[in-house]
Write a protein that holds these residues in place. Sequence first.
Motif, short mmCIF file in Angstrom:
data_model
loop_
_atom_site.label_atom_id
_atom_site.label_comp_id
_atom_site.label_asym_id
_atom_site.label_seq_id
_atom_site.Cartn_x
_atom_site.Cartn_y
_atom_site.Cartn_z
N PHE A 34 -44.35 41.52 34.19
CA PHE A 34 -43.38 42.52 33.79
C PHE A 34 -42.00 42.15 34.32
N TYR A 36 -38.57 44.31 35.54
CA TYR A 36 -37.95 45.59 35.83
C TYR A 36 -36.46 45.37 36.04
N LEU A 44 -34.94 52.22 39.25
CA LEU A 44 -35.63 51.03 38.78
C LEU A 44 -36.47 51.43 37.56
N LEU A 46 -38.81 49.92 33.95
CA LEU A 46 -39.46 48.82 33.26
C LEU A 46 -38.59 48.35 32.10
N CYS A 90 -49.18 42.13 37.97
CA CYS A 90 -50.34 42.97 38.26
C CYS A 90 -51.57 42.16 37.95
N LEU A 97 -48.82 46.49 42.05
CA LEU A 97 -47.82 45.72 41.32
C LEU A 97 -46.99 44.98 42.37
N TYR B 31 -51.95 57.55 40.00
CA TYR B 31 -51.59 56.58 41.03
C TYR B 31 -50.17 56.82 41.53
N TYR B 33 -47.24 55.39 44.71
CA TYR B 33 -46.90 54.25 45.56
C TYR B 33 -45.66 54.55 46.40
N TYR B 48 -50.39 53.01 49.06
CA TYR B 48 -50.53 53.57 47.72
C TYR B 48 -51.74 54.50 47.68
N VAL B 50 -54.73 56.10 44.80
CA VAL B 50 -55.28 56.08 43.45
C VAL B 50 -55.85 57.43 43.05
N ARG B 94 -47.82 56.14 38.31
CA ARG B 94 -48.21 55.60 37.01
C ARG B 94 -49.53 56.19 36.56
N GLU B 98 -51.88 52.36 32.20
CA GLU B 98 -50.73 51.44 32.11
C GLU B 98 -50.46 50.84 33.48
N PRO B 99 -51.12 49.75 33.83
CA PRO B 99 -51.02 49.21 35.18
C PRO B 99 -49.64 48.73 35.59
N GLY B 100 -48.80 48.35 34.63
CA GLY B 100 -47.51 47.80 35.02
C GLY B 100 -46.34 48.75 34.85
N GLU B 101 -46.58 49.91 34.28
CA GLU B 101 -45.47 50.82 34.00
C GLU B 101 -45.35 51.86 35.10
N LEU B 102 -44.57 51.52 36.10
CA LEU B 102 -44.31 52.44 37.19
C LEU B 102 -43.05 53.26 36.89
N PHE B 104 -40.22 55.32 38.78
CA PHE B 104 -39.67 55.35 40.12
C PHE B 104 -38.81 56.57 40.37
#
Lengths: 109, 113
Positions: A34, A36, A44, A46, A90, A97, B31, B33, B48, B50, B94, B98-102, B104
């Motif tokens: 990814f 960011y 921050l 994506l 990930c 991440l 999740y 973090y 983190y 879960v 998240r 969607e593991p990569g879409e955090l 913030f």
Amino acid sequence: AQRVTQPEKLLSVFKGAPVELKCNYSYSGSPELFWYVQYSRQRLQLLLRHISRESIKGFTADLNKGETSFHLKKPFAQEEDSAMYYCALCGAGSYQLTFGKGTKLSVIP
Amino acid sequence: NAGVTQTPKFRVLKTGQSMTLLCAQDMNHEYMYWYRQDPGMGLRLIHYSVGEGTTAKGEVPDGYNVSRLKKQNFLLGLESAAPSQTSVYFCASRTVQEPGELFFGEGSRLTVL
């Protein structure tokens, strides 16, 4: 272990010039990658993910498994692209991440 | 829909003092973090969670504790602050899918004197 390397702390380009922000990763399996972005005084967020193979704000990134890279590219830089960019990884089945150290892009008018 | 909210946004502590950073999210995310952001070091994961009632250590957990008593809240505590903990702290959340879409928060700037 998963690791992300962004070799450039700062990248300065002129408006209209091509941009390439480098990202290399280390991971034994098949990762998800990814990008960011953090604009000044903003959260921050994506920018794009390798799975979707999309172009966002003119930026694209291709996952090269042979070179373990995921470089971010844009053919013509704009002033509004000035920001901090983070590459992130990930691992399969991972909750975490992992971010690189970031590259600050400065677009000179 | 506020997303991820962090409080406080700024804090100055003396060495040895304790404090808690609160992260709240209204997106029903499983999740959550806590990261710290330092110049030249990027974002490093502290702890983190879960799910409600569960927490786990990240890359740099020493000197911090966390709790997730409610699904929407994730607290980061410093029991005895040290100057090395001067940083900007980011909370993120998240979905499971969607593991990569955090998503913030705006960050909390902490200075330890």
